[in-house]
Write a protein that holds these residues in place. Structure first.
Motif, PDB file in Angstrom:
ATOM      1  N   ASN B 158       0.809  -1.218   0.000  1.00 32.54           N
ATOM      2  CA  ASN B 158       0.000   0.000   0.000  1.00 32.54           C
ATOM      3  C   ASN B 158       0.841   1.267   0.000  1.00 32.54           C
ATOM      4  O   ASN B 158       0.306   2.364   0.113  1.00 32.54           O
ATOM      5  N   VAL B 178      -2.436   6.364   5.791  1.00 30.32           N
ATOM      6  CA  VAL B 178      -3.798   6.610   5.288  1.00 30.32           C
ATOM      7  C   VAL B 178      -4.138   5.593   4.203  1.00 30.32           C
ATOM      8  O   VAL B 178      -5.215   4.969   4.217  1.00 30.32           O
ATOM      9  N   ARG B 181      -4.736   2.207   5.650  1.00 28.65           N
ATOM     10  CA  ARG B 181      -6.012   2.139   6.364  1.00 28.65           C
ATOM     11  C   ARG B 181      -7.158   1.974   5.362  1.00 28.65           C
ATOM     12  O   ARG B 181      -8.069   1.179   5.562  1.00 28.65           O
ATOM     13  N   ARG B 182      -7.083   2.743   4.250  1.00 25.56           N
ATOM     14  CA  ARG B 182      -8.155   2.637   3.251  1.00 25.56           C
ATOM     15  C   ARG B 182      -8.181   1.255   2.634  1.00 25.56           C
ATOM     16  O   ARG B 182      -9.239   0.670   2.419  1.00 25.56           O
ATOM     17  N   GLY B 185      -9.285  -1.346   5.384  1.00 28.94           N
ATOM     18  CA  GLY B 185     -10.560  -1.082   6.045  1.00 28.94           C
ATOM     19  C   GLY B 185     -10.419  -0.842   7.527  1.00 28.94           C
ATOM     20  O   GLY B 185     -11.401  -0.670   8.231  1.00 28.94           O
ATOM     21  N   ASN B 237      -4.742   7.916  12.299  1.00 25.26           N
ATOM     22  CA  ASN B 237      -4.607   6.755  11.424  1.00 25.26           C
ATOM     23  C   ASN B 237      -3.896   5.589  12.109  1.00 25.26           C
ATOM     24  O   ASN B 237      -3.411   4.680  11.437  1.00 25.26           O
TER      25      ASN B 237
END
Lengths: 292, 434
Positions: B158, B178, B181-182, B185, B237
């Motif tokens: 990521n 960030v 995390r996206r 989830g 985050n």
């Protein structure tokens, strides 16, 4: 032989119907009591069971996320390597020794004090009772360094005796107060009666009062043992090479890996449970003869 | 007469019990293992680490038993033994912060040990620290450690495109957190903000020096406000249970955390178990450079040591480059002396060594030290940083006024001690928050 009119096989048709409501109520209450007992037992036993399970699970099973209730794989290696680590077993022995000696000495010194508080009214009794508690008001951190210095000078430093002395001093307030309240509840009449029948003061106390006060003595000894078993700072400061279990390994458990934490936690619980189990039959007297 | 018999038996029984209790209770069982000279240390306390170090010690020198103790009782033990004139310890081991406060009369001067070993082998910074503000040396630098990032392969996927994970900036780290995390989830970045976690070292030695170039002097500067604003955003985050993490390796092993910052020793167990899934990265850099902190452990001889000669020989044996590399293998602490690292290190240790080296050798590296010369008040300075984090990040207090308030507390401590600043702040005559 007479025929029982309540015989269910041949009920007497003329009698009014049996009111089962009280019976049902009693049964309901019994079920409720049972449920409450089960709930309380679970509340106490479940954490111990979980720690025990975790102590015998493998490292891989412990690291699973989300964690299952029953580990997927069992292994004894973390428990064994914990027990094999340098000093764990001797420290366990020291802890047991210190605990038993602390129980012994706190009863030898504390129970007579409790007896005196219960039987005699003397000037400054209330102040004395408050004063006894003062030992616990001082944090052990403040006491420990002067204590260590004193023990070094008296040449008892780094012995189980030193730990026993510290723990006995710490346990005395609870011992004195618990035994005092237990001796109060043993009627003085019984003691006087024993003396009337020819016992000396000492014999009356030993043969009549002490057996009746046994549950209280057992309770205070459990307090003392558990206190000594868990006490850390005093034991760390007055010993170096003859440590108790908390001082030897359990300080570091908070920083150890999870597997060791469970193994150590389990090793710590077991002997204390064993002690409480042994003392239990004296404790049960609490609801027995004298104390209502 | 039966009455007399009973009482005699009772008396005998009591006396026997008492005698047995006294006799056996006098000493108890030895918990030091082999016996011999006591090496009292605040390091390698966890059971497994202590056991690994004891094995190393047994291979290196005989007649020394390693005893661990927490920092608080450590100082108490040494002081009470030396004060009573009955030292039972042979050798001490601890971090700079544990040993430096004892330099005022509780330690032997070890300048000669250092001279005999040839003091060119230690970096000048470490030797300066070991003098604890005096002209003599109080301890021999033993081992060092630092703080780095660890990232799981899943998290590396990521990573925003075009970013080199081995040369992150703080903004990259935030973007990465960030993005991760996206993608997952849920937040996957973890920080050690638990009760025994070392997050205050992150603010002291990494975040603030990277943003402001200083640790104390710039505590309430405008750049410090930016740094705290950044930490607030980063925290949003982070895994919410970060406030319970003391050691990042456990949530890393369980998979709760995929990206973490911590002390190398508190990270290394995760990559040790799965070396293929983890990467160790140098800490990020900020506008002023790459702030990093070095932790220094040392060995000292207490006044009245039980066996000063053996203590000196132990220090010499543990200062050899060879034994220091052994220590790196067994306990993940880096050599304090100049030592060539061999190629056959385990993958986790090799990754760790590489990340630490990259961090130290970066062109814009800013070395921070844990507070120097504060002695027992060092904990109060750590508390200032912990309290600031708690107020600003956890409780959402206004940054400006919180920094002003905590700066007054900090200045109060420094005013009483009148000490010069330590790295990265300029060593002025007296340390002041400007």
């Amino acid at each position: 032989m007479t025929i029982d009119v309540r015989d269910p096989v041949r009920p007497a048709p003329m009698l009014p119907p049996v009111d089962v409501a009280p019976l049902r109520r009693a049964r309901l209450r019994a079920t409720g009591v049972q449920a409450a007992c089960v709930a309380v037992s679970l509340f106490m036993a479940l954490p111990i069971v979980l720690i025990g399970l975790a102590a015998v699970s493998s490292r891989a099973a412990l690291a699973e996320f989300p964690k299952p209730l029953v580990p997927s794989e069992f292994a004894l290696d973390s428990l064994l390597s914990f027990l094999r680590a340098t000093g764990t077993l001797p420290a366990l022995g020291n802890s047991v020794l210190a605990g038993l000696y602390a129980v012994f000495w706190s009863l030898v010194v504390g129970a007579p004090a409790g007896y005196a508080l219960a039987r005699h009214a003397f000037r400054g009794k209330d102040a004395y009772q408050m004063f006894i508690l003062l030992v616990r008001a001082l944090p052990i951190v403040v006491l420990s360094v002067p204590l260590a210095t004193m023990f070094l000078r008296l040449d008892v430093y780094d012995t189980v005796l030193a730990v026993t002395l510290v723990h006995t001093a710490l346990a005395l307030p609870t011992t004195v107060l618990i035994t005092a309240s237990i001796f109060v509840s043993v009627p003085a009449d019984l003691e006087e009666a024993a003396q009337v029948f020819g016992c000396t003061r000492w014999q009356a106390a030993r043969r009549v009062v002490v057996p009746l006060a046994l549950p209280g003595l057992a309770a205070s000894s459990i307090f003392t043992f558990v206190l000594s078993w868990n006490e850390l700072l005093g034991a760390t400061v007055v010993t170096l090479g003859h440590r108790t279990l908390p001082a030897q390994v359990l300080t570091s458990l908070a920083e150890a890996s999870v597997a060791y934490r469970f193994a150590g936690g389990f090793a710590l619980i077991l002997p204390a449970l064993l002690f409480i189990f042994v003392m239990r039959r004296y404790l049960l007297n609490l609801w027995g003869t004298t104390l209502r | 007469m039966p009455r007399i018999t009973v009482s005699r038996r009772a008396v005998l029984r009591t006396a026997g019990l008492g005698a047995a209790a006294l006799a056996a209770g006098c000493t108890g069982f030895a918990t030091t293992g082999g016996g011999g000279m006591v090496f009292l240390s605040t390091q390698f306390r966890p059971v497994d680490e202590a056991q690994r170090f004891r094995d190393l010690l047994a291979r290196t020198i005989s007649g020394v038993s390693y005893v661990t103790i927490e920092e608080g009782p450590f100082a108490g033990q040494v002081r009470s033994q030396v004060d009573a004139g009955a030292t039972r310890i042979g050798l001490l081991g601890g971090l700079h912060g544990d040993l430096a406060p004892l330099a005022d009369g509780y330690l032997e001067d070890v300048t000669d040990v250092l001279a005999r070993l040839g003091d060119h082998r230690w970096p000048a910074d470490y030797l300066e620290l070991a003098r604890a503000g005096s002209d003599r040396t109080w301890y021999v630098p033993w081992a060092t450690a630092s703080y780095i990032l660890a990232a799981h392969q899943d998290a590396l996927e990521n990573l925003p495109s075009g970013v080199d994970p081995a040369a992150l900036s703080y903004d990259d780290l935030l973007d990465w957190a960030v993005a991760a995390r996206r993608a997952e989830g849920r937040p996957v970045l973890g920080l050690p903000a638990g009760p025994k976690g070392l997050l205050h070292r992150f603010t002291q030695g990494y975040l603030l020096p990277s943003f402001t170039g200083g640790q104390i002097t710039t505590f309430r500067s405008a750049e410090a406000v930016t740094a705290w604003e950044y930490l607030r955003e980063l925290w949003a985050n982070c895994v919410p249970s970060s406030t319970t993490y003391d050691f990042m390796q456990e949530p890393m092993e369980s998979g709760e955390v995929r990206l973490a910052w911590d002390h190398v020793v508190r990270l290394v167990s995760a990559p040790r178990q799965r070396p293929d899934s983890w990467r160790m990265l140098p800490s990020p850099r900020g506008p002023r450079g790459l702030g990093y902190m070095a932790v220094l452990a040392g060995m000292a001889i207490p006044k009245g040591s039980t066996d000063p000669e053996l203590a000196r020989r132990t220090i010499e044996a543990l200062s050899l480059p060879r034994t220091q590399v052994e220590l790196l293998r067994s306990n993940s602490f880096f050599p304090a002396v100049a030592a060539d690292l061999p190629d056959d290190l385990s993958p986790a240790i090799a990754m760790e060594a590489q990340a630490v080296r990259r961090q130290q050798d970066a062109e814009d590296a800013i070395l921070s030290l844990p507070p120097v010369g504060l002695g027992e008040r060092e904990g109060e300075v750590s508390k200032v940083f912990q309290d600031t984090f708690r107020s600003i990040v956890l409780d959402g207090a206004p940054i400006r006024s919180t920094l002003d308030g905590q700066a007054r507390v900090l200045q109060g401590i420094l005013d009483e001690l009148r000490v010069p600043c330590w790295a990265p702040d300029p060593p002025a005559g007296r340390c002041e928050v400007s």
